[in-house]
Design a protein around this motif. Sequence first.
Motif, mmCIF file in Angstrom:
data_model
loop_
_atom_site.group_PDB
_atom_site.id
_atom_site.type_symbol
_atom_site.label_atom_id
_atom_site.label_comp_id
_atom_site.label_asym_id
_atom_site.label_seq_id
_atom_site.Cartn_x
_atom_site.Cartn_y
_atom_site.Cartn_z
ATOM 1 N N VAL A 300 0.836 -1.204 0.000
ATOM 2 C CA VAL A 300 0.000 0.000 0.000
ATOM 3 C C VAL A 300 0.871 1.254 0.000
ATOM 4 N N VAL A 301 0.569 2.145 -0.943
ATOM 5 C CA VAL A 301 1.116 3.505 -0.921
ATOM 6 C C VAL A 301 0.004 4.414 -0.424
ATOM 7 N N MET A 302 0.240 5.064 0.719
ATOM 8 C CA MET A 302 -0.777 5.898 1.360
ATOM 9 C C MET A 302 -0.511 7.374 1.107
ATOM 10 N N LEU A 303 -1.518 8.092 0.660
ATOM 11 C CA LEU A 303 -1.433 9.538 0.507
ATOM 12 C C LEU A 303 -2.159 10.184 1.684
ATOM 13 N N GLU A 304 -1.477 11.068 2.381
ATOM 14 C CA GLU A 304 -2.063 11.779 3.534
ATOM 15 C C GLU A 304 -1.367 13.125 3.654
ATOM 16 N N HIS A 305 -2.128 14.198 3.595
ATOM 17 C CA HIS A 305 -1.530 15.534 3.576
ATOM 18 C C HIS A 305 -0.692 15.825 4.820
ATOM 19 N N ASP A 306 -1.224 15.542 5.984
ATOM 20 C CA ASP A 306 -0.575 15.920 7.242
ATOM 21 C C ASP A 306 0.326 14.787 7.738
ATOM 22 N N PRO A 307 1.640 15.010 7.840
ATOM 23 C CA PRO A 307 2.547 13.911 8.213
ATOM 24 C C PRO A 307 2.398 13.430 9.650
ATOM 25 N N THR A 308 1.753 14.222 10.520
ATOM 26 C CA THR A 308 1.582 13.751 11.898
ATOM 27 C C THR A 308 0.703 12.511 11.959
ATOM 28 N N SER A 309 -0.125 12.314 10.939
ATOM 29 C CA SER A 309 -0.998 11.141 10.917
ATOM 30 C C SER A 309 -0.215 9.849 10.754
ATOM 31 N N TRP A 310 1.014 9.932 10.248
ATOM 32 C CA TRP A 310 1.810 8.719 10.039
ATOM 33 C C TRP A 310 2.017 7.983 11.357
ATOM 34 N N ARG A 311 2.431 8.691 12.380
ATOM 35 C CA ARG A 311 2.643 8.047 13.682
ATOM 36 C C ARG A 311 1.342 7.891 14.468
ATOM 37 N N ASN A 312 0.405 8.812 14.267
ATOM 38 C CA ASN A 312 -0.836 8.760 15.035
ATOM 39 C C ASN A 312 -1.806 7.701 14.552
ATOM 40 N N ARG A 313 -1.898 7.522 13.243
ATOM 41 C CA ARG A 313 -2.911 6.617 12.691
ATOM 42 C C ARG A 313 -2.339 5.532 11.787
ATOM 43 N N LEU A 315 0.839 4.205 11.058
ATOM 44 C CA LEU A 315 1.720 3.146 11.573
ATOM 45 C C LEU A 315 0.986 2.177 12.498
ATOM 46 N N PRO A 316 0.225 2.662 13.479
ATOM 47 C CA PRO A 316 -0.403 1.701 14.403
ATOM 48 C C PRO A 316 -1.637 1.000 13.864
ATOM 49 N N HIS A 317 -2.286 1.544 12.852
ATOM 50 C CA HIS A 317 -3.584 1.009 12.435
ATOM 51 C C HIS A 317 -3.622 0.556 10.983
ATOM 52 N N SER A 318 -2.466 0.388 10.354
ATOM 53 C CA SER A 318 -2.453 -0.099 8.978
ATOM 54 C C SER A 318 -1.123 -0.782 8.702
ATOM 55 N N ASN A 319 -1.046 -1.402 7.531
ATOM 56 C CA ASN A 319 0.204 -2.006 7.065
ATOM 57 C C ASN A 319 0.777 -1.240 5.878
ATOM 58 N N ALA A 320 0.359 0.008 5.689
ATOM 59 C CA ALA A 320 0.851 0.795 4.556
ATOM 60 C C ALA A 320 2.375 0.850 4.584
ATOM 61 N N ALA A 321 2.981 0.451 3.470
ATOM 62 C CA ALA A 321 4.443 0.402 3.416
ATOM 63 C C ALA A 321 5.054 1.790 3.274
ATOM 64 N N LEU A 322 4.480 2.598 2.388
ATOM 65 C CA LEU A 322 5.041 3.904 2.071
ATOM 66 C C LEU A 322 3.938 4.955 2.149
ATOM 67 N N THR A 323 4.190 6.001 2.927
ATOM 68 C CA THR A 323 3.253 7.104 3.055
ATOM 69 C C THR A 323 3.874 8.349 2.426
ATOM 70 N N LEU A 324 3.062 9.101 1.689
ATOM 71 C CA LEU A 324 3.516 10.320 1.043
ATOM 72 C C LEU A 324 2.695 11.490 1.577
ATOM 73 N N SER A 325 3.400 12.507 2.102
ATOM 74 C CA SER A 325 2.742 13.639 2.743
ATOM 75 C C SER A 325 3.376 14.955 2.304
ATOM 76 N N GLY A 326 2.803 16.046 2.803
ATOM 77 C CA GLY A 326 3.335 17.380 2.543
ATOM 78 C C GLY A 326 3.116 18.262 3.751
ATOM 79 N N HIS A 327 2.418 19.371 3.556
ATOM 80 C CA HIS A 327 1.886 20.223 4.611
ATOM 81 C C HIS A 327 2.887 21.159 5.294
ATOM 82 N N THR A 328 4.081 20.703 5.613
ATOM 83 C CA THR A 328 4.972 21.498 6.459
ATOM 84 C C THR A 328 5.653 22.634 5.711
ATOM 85 N N HIS A 329 5.918 22.461 4.422
ATOM 86 C CA HIS A 329 6.672 23.418 3.597
ATOM 87 C C HIS A 329 8.084 23.651 4.132
ATOM 88 N N ALA A 330 8.484 22.896 5.181
ATOM 89 C CA ALA A 330 9.708 23.214 5.928
ATOM 90 C C ALA A 330 9.693 24.674 6.356
#
Length: 392
Positions: A300-313, A315-330
């Motif tokens: 699974v390649v997961m698209l999610e705008h906000d990267p905080t969701s990676w650790r919050n939702r 990682l613990p609730h899916s087996n998505a291998a690769l997540t692609l995010s943005g939002h921060t703009h650094a």
Amino acid sequence: MIAKIVIPLLLMILVPDIYIYLNHIRAKTRLPLRLLWWLPSLSMVIYTVCMGCMRDFAPRDNAILNVYLFLLGLTVVPKLVFAMFSSAGLALQKVFRMRRNYGTAMGVFLAAGSLYVLFYGSFISFGKLDVRHIDYYSDTLPASFDGYRIVQFSDAHVGTYGRSRAGLLSRAVDSINARQPDMIVFTGDLQNMHPGEIRPHIPVLNRLKAHDGVFSVLGNHDYADYIAAPQSVKEANERETVELQTRMGWTLLRNENRAIFRGTDSIVIAGMENDGDGKHFPRKGDIGKTLAGVSDSAFVVMLEHDPTSWRNRILPHSNAALTLSGHTHAMQFELFGWSPVAFKYSEWGGMYYENTRAINVSTGLGGFIPFRFGVPGEIVVITLHKGTKQLH
């Protein structure tokens, strides 16, 4: 946006001017020049109060905000920097009974540096485009997808690309197409405040082409929450934003997924709605709905705008291998590889791993404010590989 910080902004405008006037202006200049000293501050105070009276997050005409922020950088920030270092130097001078205030010289140097950052970031760096390449390895990737190429771009904020900057968006689209991607993904924030910003750019965005199509998710700015309007108007704007992406031929994923096939092999591209903190940024993500019908063994390649969701939702609730995010703009500012946004986000720019699972956070293509220093706009080319990365 300005309404929430009017008092700090007024202090930022006035306090440095008072310090500089008392210590460097009053005793050394004639009355007409002393009066003239307060003219820029008075103008900025009036501009700030007017901006603070606006009900929307920002003016409908983005140029009003951009001019205001540029004037802050031009007339306020240098004086603030100077006053901070000069006052610190004055305190040290008194404590250690030094003959000179060395903070004043440092303040002059850093104030000049702040002007360099302003002009370079506004007129040169914002127009730059980087292409970042990533190789992602996974034993669970089906063999038919070895070498599969995904091009990610994020945070276009097309409302910032007026007539003078329209060519920057066109150049980015051409660069994306030149990578000959198998798939293009957009990870949110297409607009600044309302869908009317998207319409003039449809002919350019419609040129994006990939073998398996263009997939996208909504970012926090795409929900039309940044205007003061009745809920019915906000809902109509959101529907139009969705419809415009469909008109461009994009597949917008709203807590849903699609399978991509190569022969009998397949991978899943899933898109979760913005999953922010629920206070400042919308929390609409539903991980169960997003992965409905997807096997636990699927890649699974997961698209999610906000990267905080990676650790919050994710990682613990899916087996998505690769997540692609943005939002921060650094935060559109980086110095020696560090950005102030690191105080808020653990994953804010680049590739991060948790064992074999990973997230790539794009620092974005554009921005709500036309300024970037040390972190130019980027597109990201991600190549998937079957197996384990070989270290040499």
